[in-house]
Enzyme design. Structure first.
Site: not given
Ligand code: BG6
Length: 486
Positions: A176-177, A239
């Site tokens: 989960d980045h 998230h």
């Molecule tokens: C991803 C979603 O997990 O997270 C995307 O699939 C979203 O739709 C993105 O744009 C947002 O990540 P960050 O790091 O750019 O806020």
């Protein structure tokens, strides 16, 4: 940490690999966390040569390398195999390459597999890795899985069973980045390293918690995927609930991965399953319509490429979750997330309870705001006296904000997360019990929406979503603390 490893990436020609994985591996290489004893096998269907693959890698790290020689030396560790994930013969080739590189780089049989492709192939890849003896029990063997982890509880369970046939839970790292972002990890510090907050982090002092994941962009080129997914699956199942668990968990007995995970899992398991009535009241969905922001025209969601012109998919979702724990029983955790909102920003607002007034002066609540991105930091609003003879109060904001992400001072989430995997540290990854509990809850909302039992509100681009989102909070006598304007 073992920096001796052969990394195999499934989906090596993809966008994620180029934008995130190669640069992150390079940062680890540059900081000495990966050195001589590592190699990367990239696989994808395309018939690339090693030379071509190296040039792709070099291009992806162009901005990070100190010199072309350094970039080339790093890229020389990369090998490519054209691979059809359904074809057993290809895994036999892969094993030979893996064994050869293991000898050449003295990687002590350590293996890291990264699944960065459509999830319907995860099962077959895991199966073949075992049947073709690539996973052979020698050295460490770890698997990194990209989201989405299923599209509902049933598909997620199937996927999990498929992976468990080859890997144990301890070997599976579900990405989960957001958990790799600096400020998300700082929540521990804010909560547990300050008695000031530690002592009041509960239902006695906290009125409500507000989590916003706002995006300014629309669905861009991902209409096909997004129309099947929607904001709830794309941003909330993973998230939002992960972030909520860090905010709501009890203090772990010690700061070890097992203790932290145990506390997080308890939060997921105590998420209140709303009644049918509450589902309708507490969760609202929206979709952006066409419009203009600062003179610029934007098309509606339904007109986006690869989106069904009659799509009922939500591009905005807002709701209230509850955690049935002694710490937070009855405290609403409000959230909202959407595309084409006013601006990009992930913020958490902790709204504390407040006395109504003092000496006849109305009081604003104290709010602790955690800025996760694009700026990082936090602020605390307190009531102060205005300068002058009269006793008038106004909120003052104590701010600590940095542009750390923008200046590159914070590590990239993927760099941090791959580093953790090499360290066998699963703290910042989603455990199956968490994924399972979150799908259980999300499935209920999805079902209600699928049966069209809740309205799909339209909202104007450049706003913070439909007005129903503010009305949702008003039911609880609360209001959104963050209200950016164009
Ligand atoms: C991803 C979603 O997990 O997270 C995307 O699939 C979203 O739709 C993105 O744009 C947002 O990540 P960050 O790091 O750019 O806020």
């Amino acid at each position: 940490m073992s920096s001796k490893v052969i990394v195999t990436i499934f989906g090596a020609s993809g966008d994620l690999a180029k934008r995130k994985l190669y640069p992150s591996l390079f940062r680890l290489y540059k900081s000495g966390n990966l050195s001589k004893h590592f190699a990367v096998i990239g696989t994808a269907r395309r018939p690339w040569s090693k030379e071509y693959f190296e040039s792709v890698v070099v291009e992806s790290i162009a901005d990070l390398a100190d010199s072309p020689e350094q970039a080339q030396e790093f890229a020389s560790h990369f090998y490519y195999q054209s691979h059809d994930v359904q074809d057993t013969e290809h895994y036999i080739e892969l094993r030979k390459l893996q064994n050869r590189l293991n000898e050449e780089y003295q990687a002590e049989h350590n293996k890291l597999f990264f699944l960065s492709m459509a999830p319907q192939f995860f099962g077959t890849i895991a199966k073949h890795l075992k049947s073709e003896n690539i996973v052979d029990g020698k050295g460490f063997e770890r698997l990194i899985v990209e989201k989405p982890f299923g599209t509902d509880l049933e598909s997620a369970s199937q996927l999990n069973d498929d992976l468990l046939a080859t890997f144990d839970e301890e070997q599976i790292f579900r990405i989960d980045h957001y958990l790799g972002k600096e400020m998300i990890q700082s929540i521990f510090a804010i909560r547990f390293a300050n008695l000031l907050f530690e002592n009041i982090w509960n239902r006695e002092y906290i009125d409500n918690v507000q989590i916003t994941f706002a995006e300014k962009l629309g669905v861009e080129e991902r209409g096909g995927y997004y129309d099947e997914s929607g904001a709830l699956r794309d941003m909330v199942q993973n998230h939002t609930l992960q972030l909520l668990s860090l905010l709501a968990m009890d203090k772990p007995n010690s700061f070890t991965k097992d203790e932290i995970r145990a506390e997080k899992i308890k939060v997921f398991e105590r998420l209140t399953q709303p009644s049918q009535e509450d589902l309708k009241k507490y969760f609202i969905r929206g979709q952006y319509k066409s419009g203009k922001v600062n003179g610029k025209k934007y098309i509606s969601y339904r007109s986006e490429p690869n989106v069904n012109p009659e799509s009922m998919t939500e591009t905005f979702v807002s709701g209230a979750f509850f955690v049935d724990s002694d710490r937070f029983r009855d405290v609403p955790f409000f959230f909202r997330t959407g595309k084409r909102l006013t601006e990009k920003g992930t913020h958490v607002n902790i709204v504390f309870k407040q006395m109504d007034s003092i000496f006849g002066e109305k009081l604003a609540p104290n709010v602790l705001t955690i800025y996760i991105q694009p700026t990082e930091g936090f602020s605390l609003s307190v009531n102060g006296k205005e300068v002058g003879e009269l006793f008038s109060l106004s909120p003052i904001s104590l701010d600590y904000r940095t542009e750390a992400t923008a200046s590159g001072a914070s590590p990239e989430p993927y760099e941090k997360l791959i580093f953790d995997v090499l360290n066998n540290d699963s703290t910042n990854f989603s455990h199956w019990e968490e994924v399972k509990a979150s799908w259980k809850l999300i499935d209920q909302i999805e079902e209600l929406w699928r049966n069209n039992q809740a309205p799909l509100h339209e909202y104007a681009v450049g706003t913070m979503g439909p007005s129903a989102s503010a009305e949702l909070l008003a039911q609880f006598g609360a209001e959104w603390q963050w209200n950016p304007q164009n």
